[in-house]
Structures are given as C-alpha cells and as structure tokens.
Design a protein around this motif. Sequence first.
Motif, PDB file in Angstrom:
ATOM      1  N   GLN A   1       0.847  -1.185   0.000  1.00  0.00           N
ATOM      2  CA  GLN A   1       0.000   0.000   0.000  1.00  0.00           C
ATOM      3  C   GLN A   1       0.885   1.239   0.000  1.00  0.00           C
ATOM      4  N   VAL A   2       0.438   2.277  -0.724  1.00  0.00           N
ATOM      5  CA  VAL A   2       1.180   3.519  -0.791  1.00  0.00           C
ATOM      6  C   VAL A   2       0.224   4.672  -0.521  1.00  0.00           C
ATOM      7  N   HIS A   3       0.709   5.631   0.228  1.00  0.00           N
ATOM      8  CA  HIS A   3      -0.110   6.797   0.566  1.00  0.00           C
ATOM      9  C   HIS A   3       0.210   7.917  -0.415  1.00  0.00           C
ATOM     10  N   LEU A   4      -0.771   8.326  -1.188  1.00  0.00           N
ATOM     11  CA  LEU A   4      -0.576   9.321  -2.231  1.00  0.00           C
ATOM     12  C   LEU A   4      -1.279  10.621  -1.886  1.00  0.00           C
ATOM     13  N   VAL A   5      -0.635  11.714  -2.212  1.00  0.00           N
ATOM     14  CA  VAL A   5      -1.184  13.036  -1.924  1.00  0.00           C
ATOM     15  C   VAL A   5      -1.097  13.893  -3.181  1.00  0.00           C
ATOM     16  N   GLU A   6      -2.245  14.404  -3.598  1.00  0.00           N
ATOM     17  CA  GLU A   6      -2.296  15.253  -4.781  1.00  0.00           C
ATOM     18  C   GLU A   6      -2.211  16.725  -4.380  1.00  0.00           C
ATOM     19  N   SER A   7      -1.695  17.539  -5.287  1.00  0.00           N
ATOM     20  CA  SER A   7      -1.652  18.982  -5.076  1.00  0.00           C
ATOM     21  C   SER A   7      -1.649  19.679  -6.428  1.00  0.00           C
ATOM     22  N   GLY A   8      -1.845  20.985  -6.383  1.00  0.00           N
ATOM     23  CA  GLY A   8      -1.757  21.785  -7.601  1.00  0.00           C
ATOM     24  C   GLY A   8      -3.077  22.207  -8.200  1.00  0.00           C
ATOM     25  N   GLY A   9      -4.167  21.728  -7.644  1.00  0.00           N
ATOM     26  CA  GLY A   9      -5.457  22.136  -8.172  1.00  0.00           C
ATOM     27  C   GLY A   9      -5.770  23.585  -7.830  1.00  0.00           C
ATOM     28  N   GLY A  10      -6.823  24.086  -8.431  1.00  0.00           N
ATOM     29  CA  GLY A  10      -7.219  25.456  -8.165  1.00  0.00           C
ATOM     30  C   GLY A  10      -8.139  25.973  -9.245  1.00  0.00           C
ATOM     31  N   LEU A  11      -8.279  27.277  -9.277  1.00  0.00           N
ATOM     32  CA  LEU A  11      -9.135  27.947 -10.253  1.00  0.00           C
ATOM     33  C   LEU A  11      -8.281  28.458 -11.406  1.00  0.00           C
ATOM     34  N   VAL A  12      -8.706  28.150 -12.609  1.00  0.00           N
ATOM     35  CA  VAL A  12      -7.993  28.610 -13.796  1.00  0.00           C
ATOM     36  C   VAL A  12      -9.006  29.046 -14.839  1.00  0.00           C
ATOM     37  N   GLN A  13      -8.629  30.008 -15.636  1.00  0.00           N
ATOM     38  CA  GLN A  13      -9.522  30.463 -16.701  1.00  0.00           C
ATOM     39  C   GLN A  13      -9.510  29.480 -17.866  1.00  0.00           C
ATOM     40  N   SER A  14     -10.601  29.470 -18.582  1.00  0.00           N
ATOM     41  CA  SER A  14     -10.676  28.625 -19.769  1.00  0.00           C
ATOM     42  C   SER A  14      -9.525  28.958 -20.715  1.00  0.00           C
ATOM     43  N   GLY A  89     -15.325  21.846 -19.116  1.00  0.00           N
ATOM     44  CA  GLY A  89     -15.557  20.408 -19.079  1.00  0.00           C
ATOM     45  C   GLY A  89     -14.480  19.626 -18.368  1.00  0.00           C
ATOM     46  N   ASP A  90     -13.333  20.261 -18.103  1.00  0.00           N
ATOM     47  CA  ASP A  90     -12.252  19.598 -17.388  1.00  0.00           C
ATOM     48  C   ASP A  90     -12.362  19.770 -15.875  1.00  0.00           C
ATOM     49  N   ALA A  91     -13.304  20.564 -15.433  1.00  0.00           N
ATOM     50  CA  ALA A  91     -13.478  20.783 -14.006  1.00  0.00           C
ATOM     51  C   ALA A  91     -13.872  19.488 -13.314  1.00  0.00           C
ATOM     52  N   ALA A  92     -13.138  19.140 -12.278  1.00  0.00           N
ATOM     53  CA  ALA A  92     -13.362  17.870 -11.589  1.00  0.00           C
ATOM     54  C   ALA A  92     -12.412  17.799 -10.397  1.00  0.00           C
ATOM     55  N   ILE A  93     -12.594  16.767  -9.619  1.00  0.00           N
ATOM     56  CA  ILE A  93     -11.582  16.417  -8.630  1.00  0.00           C
ATOM     57  C   ILE A  93     -10.658  15.402  -9.297  1.00  0.00           C
ATOM     58  N   TYR A  94      -9.380  15.680  -9.237  1.00  0.00           N
ATOM     59  CA  TYR A  94      -8.381  14.820  -9.872  1.00  0.00           C
ATOM     60  C   TYR A  94      -7.670  14.002  -8.799  1.00  0.00           C
ATOM     61  N   TYR A  95      -7.589  12.708  -9.054  1.00  0.00           N
ATOM     62  CA  TYR A  95      -7.000  11.771  -8.118  1.00  0.00           C
ATOM     63  C   TYR A  95      -5.813  11.061  -8.759  1.00  0.00           C
ATOM     64  N   ASP A 108      -7.405  -1.726 -12.299  1.00  0.00           N
ATOM     65  CA  ASP A 108      -6.412  -2.305 -11.393  1.00  0.00           C
ATOM     66  C   ASP A 108      -5.751  -1.287 -10.479  1.00  0.00           C
ATOM     67  N   TYR A 109      -6.102  -0.033 -10.622  1.00  0.00           N
ATOM     68  CA  TYR A 109      -5.482   0.986  -9.781  1.00  0.00           C
ATOM     69  C   TYR A 109      -6.133   1.005  -8.396  1.00  0.00           C
ATOM     70  N   THR A 110      -5.292   1.185  -7.381  1.00  0.00           N
ATOM     71  CA  THR A 110      -5.751   1.272  -6.008  1.00  0.00           C
ATOM     72  C   THR A 110      -5.002   2.415  -5.315  1.00  0.00           C
ATOM     73  N   ASP A 111      -5.163   2.497  -4.016  1.00  0.00           N
ATOM     74  CA  ASP A 111      -4.447   3.485  -3.201  1.00  0.00           C
ATOM     75  C   ASP A 111      -4.687   4.911  -3.677  1.00  0.00           C
ATOM     76  N   PHE A 112      -5.934   5.229  -3.944  1.00  0.00           N
ATOM     77  CA  PHE A 112      -6.282   6.568  -4.402  1.00  0.00           C
ATOM     78  C   PHE A 112      -5.994   7.603  -3.317  1.00  0.00           C
ATOM     79  N   GLY A 113      -5.488   8.761  -3.758  1.00  0.00           N
ATOM     80  CA  GLY A 113      -5.352   9.882  -2.860  1.00  0.00           C
ATOM     81  C   GLY A 113      -6.696  10.549  -2.612  1.00  0.00           C
ATOM     82  N   ARG A 114      -6.677  11.617  -1.876  1.00  0.00           N
ATOM     83  CA  ARG A 114      -7.918  12.313  -1.550  1.00  0.00           C
ATOM     84  C   ARG A 114      -8.343  13.271  -2.646  1.00  0.00           C
ATOM     85  N   GLY A 115      -7.469  13.541  -3.579  1.00  0.00           N
ATOM     86  CA  GLY A 115      -7.833  14.350  -4.724  1.00  0.00           C
ATOM     87  C   GLY A 115      -7.516  15.821  -4.553  1.00  0.00           C
ATOM     88  N   THR A 116      -7.463  16.496  -5.697  1.00  0.00           N
ATOM     89  CA  THR A 116      -7.291  17.945  -5.722  1.00  0.00           C
ATOM     90  C   THR A 116      -8.301  18.510  -6.720  1.00  0.00           C
TER      91      THR A 116
END
Length: 122
Positions: A1-14, A89-95, A108-116
Amino acid sequence: QVHLVESGGGLVQSGGSLRLACTTSGRAFNKRAMGWFRQAPGKEREFVGGVTWALGRTHYGAGMADRFTLSREINANVGYLYMNNLTPGDAAIYYCAATDYEVENPQDYTDFGRGTRVTVSS
C-alpha cells in the motif's frame, strides 16, 4: 500500500494550464505505475492516464492525450499531470492512484489519494 497526496489544483480560466503533482509523502513509490483519474459532479470516475514508474511509458485514456501530459521524477517520488487549454468540461476532482499491473488497465489501480479540485471558469 502507498499513501498518495495530490496537489496543484485550483481555479484557472478557460484556455489556461495547470500542473498537478502526486507525491508519496516522503516514501519511495514502489508500484509499477502511477495513474490519474478525475470525477466531475454527477459523473463517473474517468481514467486520465498512467505512467510506468521505471521507464516512464505513458498511456492515456480516451481523448486525454491531446491536452494532457504525464511524467514522473523518480528521485523525488513525484508524478505530474500537465493540463493545457483547459475548458469548463475539465473541471473535476483529480486523483492519483497506483497499480502493480498494466498501466493501461484503470480497474487495477488502487491506493487513491484524496484528490485535488480543478475549477475552470468560462
């Protein structure tokens, strides 16, 4: 098991760009591949793509290769998702997630992070 942490999300203009990062909280990433997924409100989770850790081979989900690029820095234990020419259309939580199987198989992917969260204004 691996603990993953996402970062870098935010508000961006089209039309803008973002770079998301996925780290392992200081531990070595010891899986075969790192993958990225996204989920918008009311929609199913969507496979963005994956990158094999050792060789950096990438595989993208349907329609993702045009504007998205995956990479990784082995020594830093970080994976990146570069997103260009973003649209609402790309607005979402990315994991990010990990797999010991084929990079092409999203099931087959597991160990999802909490998302950004990525928000794109029109």
